[in-house]
Write a protein that holds these residues in place. Structure first.
Motif, PDB file in Angstrom:
ATOM      1  N   GLY A 164      38.830  94.420 -68.006  1.00 40.35           N
ATOM      2  CA  GLY A 164      37.644  94.227 -67.481  1.00 40.35           C
ATOM      3  C   GLY A 164      37.409  93.488 -66.262  1.00 40.35           C
ATOM      4  N   GLU A 165      36.187  92.978 -65.845  1.00 36.62           N
ATOM      5  CA  GLU A 165      36.312  92.076 -64.475  1.00 36.62           C
ATOM      6  C   GLU A 165      36.749  90.969 -64.699  1.00 36.62           C
ATOM      7  OE1 GLU A 165      32.699  90.843 -61.240  1.00 36.62           O
ATOM      8  OE2 GLU A 165      32.452  92.531 -62.938  1.00 36.62           O
ATOM      9  N   ILE A 166      36.746  90.127 -65.760  1.00 39.55           N
ATOM     10  CA  ILE A 166      37.235  88.915 -65.843  1.00 39.55           C
ATOM     11  C   ILE A 166      38.185  89.127 -67.148  1.00 39.55           C
ATOM     12  CG2 ILE A 166      36.736  86.384 -66.807  1.00 39.55           C
ATOM     13  CD1 ILE A 166      33.767  86.752 -65.609  1.00 39.55           C
ATOM     14  N   PRO A 167      39.460  89.043 -67.235  1.00 42.86           N
ATOM     15  CA  PRO A 167      40.398  89.255 -68.427  1.00 42.86           C
ATOM     16  C   PRO A 167      40.149  88.072 -69.337  1.00 42.86           C
ATOM     17  CG  PRO A 167      41.426  89.585 -66.189  1.00 42.86           C
ATOM     18  CD  PRO A 167      40.174  89.022 -65.996  1.00 42.86           C
ATOM     19  N   PRO A 168      40.382  88.522 -70.847  1.00 42.68           N
ATOM     20  CA  PRO A 168      40.211  87.676 -71.597  1.00 42.68           C
ATOM     21  C   PRO A 168      41.593  86.777 -71.510  1.00 42.68           C
ATOM     22  CG  PRO A 168      41.048  89.648 -72.561  1.00 42.68           C
ATOM     23  CD  PRO A 168      40.516  89.860 -71.052  1.00 42.68           C
ATOM     24  N   HIS A 169      41.257  85.322 -71.913  1.00 50.14           N
ATOM     25  CA  HIS A 169      42.575  84.420 -71.579  1.00 50.14           C
ATOM     26  C   HIS A 169      43.093  84.191 -72.980  1.00 50.14           C
ATOM     27  CE1 HIS A 169      38.939  82.135 -72.635  1.00 50.14           C
ATOM     28  NE2 HIS A 169      39.883  81.136 -73.190  1.00 50.14           N
ATOM     29  N   LEU A 170      42.833  84.772 -74.166  1.00 50.67           N
ATOM     30  CA  LEU A 170      43.393  84.779 -75.576  1.00 50.67           C
ATOM     31  C   LEU A 170      43.497  86.121 -75.883  1.00 50.67           C
ATOM     32  CD1 LEU A 170      41.170  82.394 -77.562  1.00 50.67           C
ATOM     33  CD2 LEU A 170      42.876  81.780 -76.195  1.00 50.67           C
ATOM     34  N   TYR A 171      44.731  86.682 -75.969  1.00 42.72           N
ATOM     35  CA  TYR A 171      45.367  88.127 -76.402  1.00 42.72           C
ATOM     36  C   TYR A 171      46.702  87.796 -76.805  1.00 42.72           C
ATOM     37  CZ  TYR A 171      47.772  86.943 -71.785  1.00 42.72           C
ATOM     38  OH  TYR A 171      48.790  86.656 -70.841  1.00 42.72           O
ATOM     39  N   ALA A 172      47.112  89.179 -77.225  1.00 44.12           N
ATOM     40  CA  ALA A 172      48.582  89.477 -77.479  1.00 44.12           C
ATOM     41  C   ALA A 172      48.841  90.883 -76.808  1.00 44.12           C
ATOM     42  CB  ALA A 172      48.830  89.533 -78.885  1.00 44.12           C
ATOM     43  N   VAL A 173      49.982  90.966 -76.352  1.00 41.23           N
ATOM     44  CA  VAL A 173      50.422  92.247 -75.807  1.00 41.23           C
ATOM     45  C   VAL A 173      51.920  92.671 -75.717  1.00 41.23           C
ATOM     46  CG1 VAL A 173      50.644  91.286 -73.579  1.00 41.23           C
ATOM     47  CG2 VAL A 173      50.180  93.623 -73.507  1.00 41.23           C
TER      48      VAL A 173
END
Length: 240
Positions: free
Chosen positions: A173-182
């Motif tokens: 999205g326009e503002i990437p989430p700052h909590l994530y796993a990848v």
């Protein structure tokens, strides 16, 4: 139990306890339940050290000419004064990670699970170091997984890795989430250019953690439920 905010009011020291214990719990889960015969994992925790170089002052305005002095009858060269002395951050990165090895292939590193710390994402320089490290691992065909539960820093290091290679992910999205796993894994198809496969999962406070695919070889993978090791970590540390 869902993901907690380990950086909220009254919990500011929770993150270093979590990051210190969680790699060991992930390793225990991998080695006892998930990794097939011939593979093994180990934790790696390294805290960066700060080094500082003072700004120097010179008696002369420019570089000095070369000088020689006699030492036992031999002319010994005296190096020029430096043309520039500046403050420099030569610190190592914080590393909270789990490394997975193929024991049957001479302890070849096949996968790395990175647990992000605040220091990894607090400044452009430290973010760049982390991105460079991940890019180098991916170039070697090593599977890289990133788990970021740092709520006090809004940067998204996965997005910065994609920017480094000139790509983007519409899911951010326009503002990437700052909590994530990848999880990221490069592969070379029989024909065509090298590809980067991505499994991205945003994380939300008060929701369960995702299950990450971890690739051990191009045709061998496991599924790592982050929730299991995270909950055991919180139980051992008595974090509610």
């Amino acid at each position: 139990m869902p993901l907690r905010d380990h950086f909220g009011e009254g919990r500011r020291r929770n993150w270093d306890r979590i990051h210190g214990q969680w790699p060991a719990e992930i390793v225990r889960h991998l080695n006892t339940l998930l990794l097939p015969e011939g593979f093994e994992s180990a934790p790696s925790v390294h805290l960066g050290s700060m080094y500082e170089v003072d700004i120097g002052t010179f008696e002369n305005g420019g570089a000095n000419p070369p000088r020689f002095r006699a030492e036992g009858g031999v002319a010994v060269f005296e190096a020029d004064a430096p043309t520039l002395t500046i403050e420099a951050d030569l610190s190592d990165m914080d590393e909270y990670e789990v490394r997975i090895y193929d024991a049957e292939a001479g302890q070849e590193l096949v996968a790395v699970i990175e647990l992000i710390s605040p220091a990894n994402k607090d400044r452009p320089e430290t973010r760049d170091k982390f991105v460079t490290k991940c890019a180098a691992l991916l170039q070697q065909g090593i599977c890289v997984s990133i788990v970021d539960l740092v709520t006090t820093r809004k940067a998204n290091l996965y997005a910065e890795i994609l920017t480094r290679i000139g790509r983007s992910d519409p899911k951010l999205g326009e503002i990437p989430p700052h909590l994530y796993a990848v999880t990221l894994k490069s592969r070379m198809p029989p024909k065509g250019r090298e590809l980067l496969d991505v499994w991205f999962y945003p994380m939300v406070i008060d929701q369960l953690l995702p299950t990450l695919p971890i690739w051990l070889r191009y045709d061998v993978s496991i599924k790592l439920p982050l929730e299991t090791s995270y909950e055991e970590t919180c139980r051992v540390l008595r974090i509610r």
